[in-house]
Design an enzyme around this catalytic site. Structure first.
Site, PDB file in Angstrom:
ATOM      1  N   GLU A  56      -9.162  -7.012  -8.601  1.00  9.30           N
ATOM      2  CA  GLU A  56      -8.884  -6.370  -8.595  1.00  9.30           C
ATOM      3  C   GLU A  56      -7.208  -6.796  -7.562  1.00  9.30           C
ATOM      4  O   GLU A  56      -7.395  -7.487  -6.879  1.00  9.30           O
ATOM      5  CB  GLU A  56      -9.185  -5.482  -7.877  1.00  9.30           C
ATOM      6  CG  GLU A  56      -8.561  -3.648  -8.437  1.00  9.30           C
ATOM      7  CD  GLU A  56      -7.808  -3.315  -9.238  1.00  9.30           C
ATOM      8  OE1 GLU A  56      -7.528  -3.982 -10.833  1.00  9.30           O
ATOM      9  OE2 GLU A  56      -8.271  -2.436 -10.176  1.00  9.30           O
ATOM     10  N   ASP A  57      -6.396  -5.728  -8.189  1.00 10.09           N
ATOM     11  CA  ASP A  57      -5.016  -6.243  -7.752  1.00 10.09           C
ATOM     12  C   ASP A  57      -4.879  -5.133  -6.445  1.00 10.09           C
ATOM     13  O   ASP A  57      -4.729  -6.208  -5.088  1.00 10.09           O
ATOM     14  CB  ASP A  57      -3.911  -6.751  -8.565  1.00 10.09           C
ATOM     15  CG  ASP A  57      -3.786  -4.889  -9.512  1.00 10.09           C
ATOM     16  OD1 ASP A  57      -5.336  -4.011  -9.317  1.00 10.09           O
ATOM     17  OD2 ASP A  57      -2.961  -4.778  -9.807  1.00 10.09           O
ATOM     18  N   ASP A 111      -6.168   2.328  -4.299  1.00  9.67           N
ATOM     19  CA  ASP A 111      -5.093   2.811  -4.434  1.00  9.67           C
ATOM     20  C   ASP A 111      -6.423   3.756  -3.402  1.00  9.67           C
ATOM     21  O   ASP A 111      -6.859   4.571  -2.893  1.00  9.67           O
ATOM     22  CB  ASP A 111      -3.897   3.236  -5.434  1.00  9.67           C
ATOM     23  CG  ASP A 111      -3.238   3.420  -4.592  1.00  9.67           C
ATOM     24  OD1 ASP A 111      -3.288   3.880  -3.164  1.00  9.67           O
ATOM     25  OD2 ASP A 111      -2.203   4.768  -5.918  1.00  9.67           O
ATOM     26  N   PHE A 171       4.488   1.795  -2.989  1.00 12.38           N
ATOM     27  CA  PHE A 171       4.129   1.078  -4.016  1.00 12.38           C
ATOM     28  C   PHE A 171       4.968  -0.066  -4.087  1.00 12.38           C
ATOM     29  O   PHE A 171       5.816  -0.411  -3.023  1.00 12.38           O
ATOM     30  CB  PHE A 171       5.001   2.161  -5.016  1.00 12.38           C
ATOM     31  CG  PHE A 171       4.689   1.610  -6.418  1.00 12.38           C
ATOM     32  CD1 PHE A 171       2.779   2.215  -7.058  1.00 12.38           C
ATOM     33  CD2 PHE A 171       5.301   0.716  -6.452  1.00 12.38           C
ATOM     34  CE1 PHE A 171       2.663   2.265  -8.425  1.00 12.38           C
ATOM     35  CE2 PHE A 171       4.603   0.574  -8.713  1.00 12.38           C
ATOM     36  CZ  PHE A 171       3.590   0.651  -8.984  1.00 12.38           C
ATOM     37  N   ARG A 213       6.288  -8.215 -12.164  1.00 10.69           N
ATOM     38  CA  ARG A 213       5.103  -8.946 -11.518  1.00 10.69           C
ATOM     39  C   ARG A 213       4.996 -11.042 -11.316  1.00 10.69           C
ATOM     40  O   ARG A 213       4.091 -10.824 -10.613  1.00 10.69           O
ATOM     41  CB  ARG A 213       3.768  -9.397 -13.650  1.00 10.69           C
ATOM     42  CG  ARG A 213       3.710  -7.791 -13.869  1.00 10.69           C
ATOM     43  CD  ARG A 213       2.228  -8.259 -15.153  1.00 10.69           C
ATOM     44  NE  ARG A 213       2.433  -6.837 -15.355  1.00 10.69           N
ATOM     45  CZ  ARG A 213       1.585  -5.531 -15.158  1.00 10.69           C
ATOM     46  NH1 ARG A 213       0.532  -5.896 -14.241  1.00 10.69           N
ATOM     47  NH2 ARG A 213       1.425  -4.408 -15.734  1.00 10.69           N
TER      48      ARG A 213
HETATM   49  P1  XMP Z   1      -6.945   3.882  -8.214  1.00  6.27           P
HETATM   50  O1  XMP Z   1      -5.809   4.619  -7.281  1.00  6.27           O
HETATM   51  O2  XMP Z   1      -7.898   4.585  -9.404  1.00  6.27           O
HETATM   52  O3  XMP Z   1      -5.801   2.500  -8.690  1.00  6.27           O
HETATM   53  O4  XMP Z   1      -7.224   2.880  -6.939  1.00  6.27           O
HETATM   54  C1  XMP Z   1      -5.948   1.578  -8.803  1.00  6.27           C
HETATM   55  C2  XMP Z   1      -4.922   1.442 -10.023  1.00  6.27           C
HETATM   56  O5  XMP Z   1      -3.349   1.438  -9.280  1.00  6.27           O
HETATM   57  C3  XMP Z   1      -2.499   0.605  -9.191  1.00  6.27           C
HETATM   58  N1  XMP Z   1      -1.773   0.249  -8.367  1.00  6.27           N
HETATM   59  C4  XMP Z   1      -0.967   0.349  -8.398  1.00  6.27           C
HETATM   60  N2  XMP Z   1       0.215  -0.801  -9.318  1.00  6.27           N
HETATM   61  N3  XMP Z   1       1.797  -1.228  -7.486  1.00  6.27           N
HETATM   62  C5  XMP Z   1       1.097  -1.050  -8.785  1.00  6.27           C
HETATM   63  O6  XMP Z   1       2.368  -2.266  -9.188  1.00  6.27           O
HETATM   64  C6  XMP Z   1       1.330   0.109  -6.450  1.00  6.27           C
HETATM   65  O7  XMP Z   1       1.823   0.234  -5.217  1.00  6.27           O
HETATM   66  C7  XMP Z   1      -0.189   0.492  -6.982  1.00  6.27           C
HETATM   67  N4  XMP Z   1      -1.197   1.466  -6.500  1.00  6.27           N
HETATM   68  C8  XMP Z   1      -2.096   1.763  -7.437  1.00  6.27           C
HETATM   69  C9  XMP Z   1      -3.314  -0.713  -9.786  1.00  6.27           C
HETATM   70  O8  XMP Z   1      -3.505  -1.139 -11.200  1.00  6.27           O
HETATM   71  C10 XMP Z   1      -4.773  -0.374  -9.505  1.00  6.27           C
HETATM   72  O9  XMP Z   1      -5.350  -1.458 -10.682  1.00  6.27           O
HETATM   73 MG    MG Z   2      -5.433  -3.166 -11.615  1.00  2.00          MG
END
Ligand code: XMP
Ligand code: MG
Length: 213
Positions: free
Chosen positions: A138-139, A142, A191, A204
């Protein structure tokens, strides 16, 4: 003997831009100017959080740990599109163990910096997980909602083992309790974009990770 003049010189009415050498210079200086302007604009709206060098060092560290923990086994890495694609590409090339790849795509965010709160599988796996050592890539974690959902879905498919590696973790934003097995960096509540992460599909391809101001 009189040699014929080239096409660009006929009639002595040649626009300077049509001369091949000048044309190259003009294109180059326009490109350099545009690149310079882009850099200035980017620095006004973004602040560097993690440099390319720091990211690469950390990805190397994660790859060594994963290679050690899964020594003698083959792992199936499940990349979460699109955000994890660059991290995954760098990570797999640093691993010292055999690896297979598959991808899922989950929609959890809208087009901007705001979560829609809903999760949807928009692309599922193409292979079975049964009995395999699976590592979700995962990237960023959050709120934790996306990964908790994905983890439960994949666990139900009976893998031999299931672990998670995330490049970034924002623990202060958690809504559900979720802990990754391997974490690149814990970051504050901002963010971020770059290295696969986007804002409305832009940025990206940046090599570092930036806070959007
Ligand atoms: P949750 O809240 O479900 O979210 O843990 C996970 C997904 O939300 C996106 N995400 C971000 N993408 N910058 C981004 O470009 C951010 O700061 C950010 N925070 C959450 C991301 O796709 C992640 O998989
Ligand atoms: Mg993601």
């Amino acid at each position: 003997m009189v040699w014929p003049k080239s096409q660009t010189q006929v009639g002595n009415h040649v626009h300077p831009l049509l001369r091949p050498h000048d044309l190259r210079l003009t294109v180059f200086s326009t490109f350099a100017f545009t690149t310079h302007c882009k850099k200035i604009i980017l620095s006004m709206i973004m602040k560097l959080l993690l440099s390319e060098k720091r990211i690469q060092q950390r990805v190397g560290f994660l790859a060594r740990r994963i290679s050690r923990d899964f020594l003698g086994r083959e792992i199936l890495m499940v990349g979460v599109l699109k955000g994890a694609f660059i991290f995954m590409a760098d990570l797999v090339r640093k691993l010292k163990i055999p690896v297979r790849l598959d991808f899922v795509r989950l929609a959890s965010y809208g087009d901007g910096t705001c979560s829609s709160g809903k999760i949807q599988f928009t692309k599922d796996l193409e292979c079975s997980l049964r009995g395999k050592d699976v590592l979700i890539v995962e990237d960023i974690i959050d709120t934790g909602v996306t990964l908790q959902y994905l983890y439960r879905c994949l666990k139900a498919r009976r893998p031999g083992s299931l672990a998670v590696v995330t490049l970034l973790d924002k623990p202060s934003r958690r809504k559900v309790s979720f802990q990754a097995d391997y974490i690149g960096f814990q970051i504050p509540d901002h963010f971020v974009v770059g290295y696969g992460l986007d804002c409305a599909e832009e940025y990206r391809n940046l090599r570092g990770i930036y806070i959007v101001k």
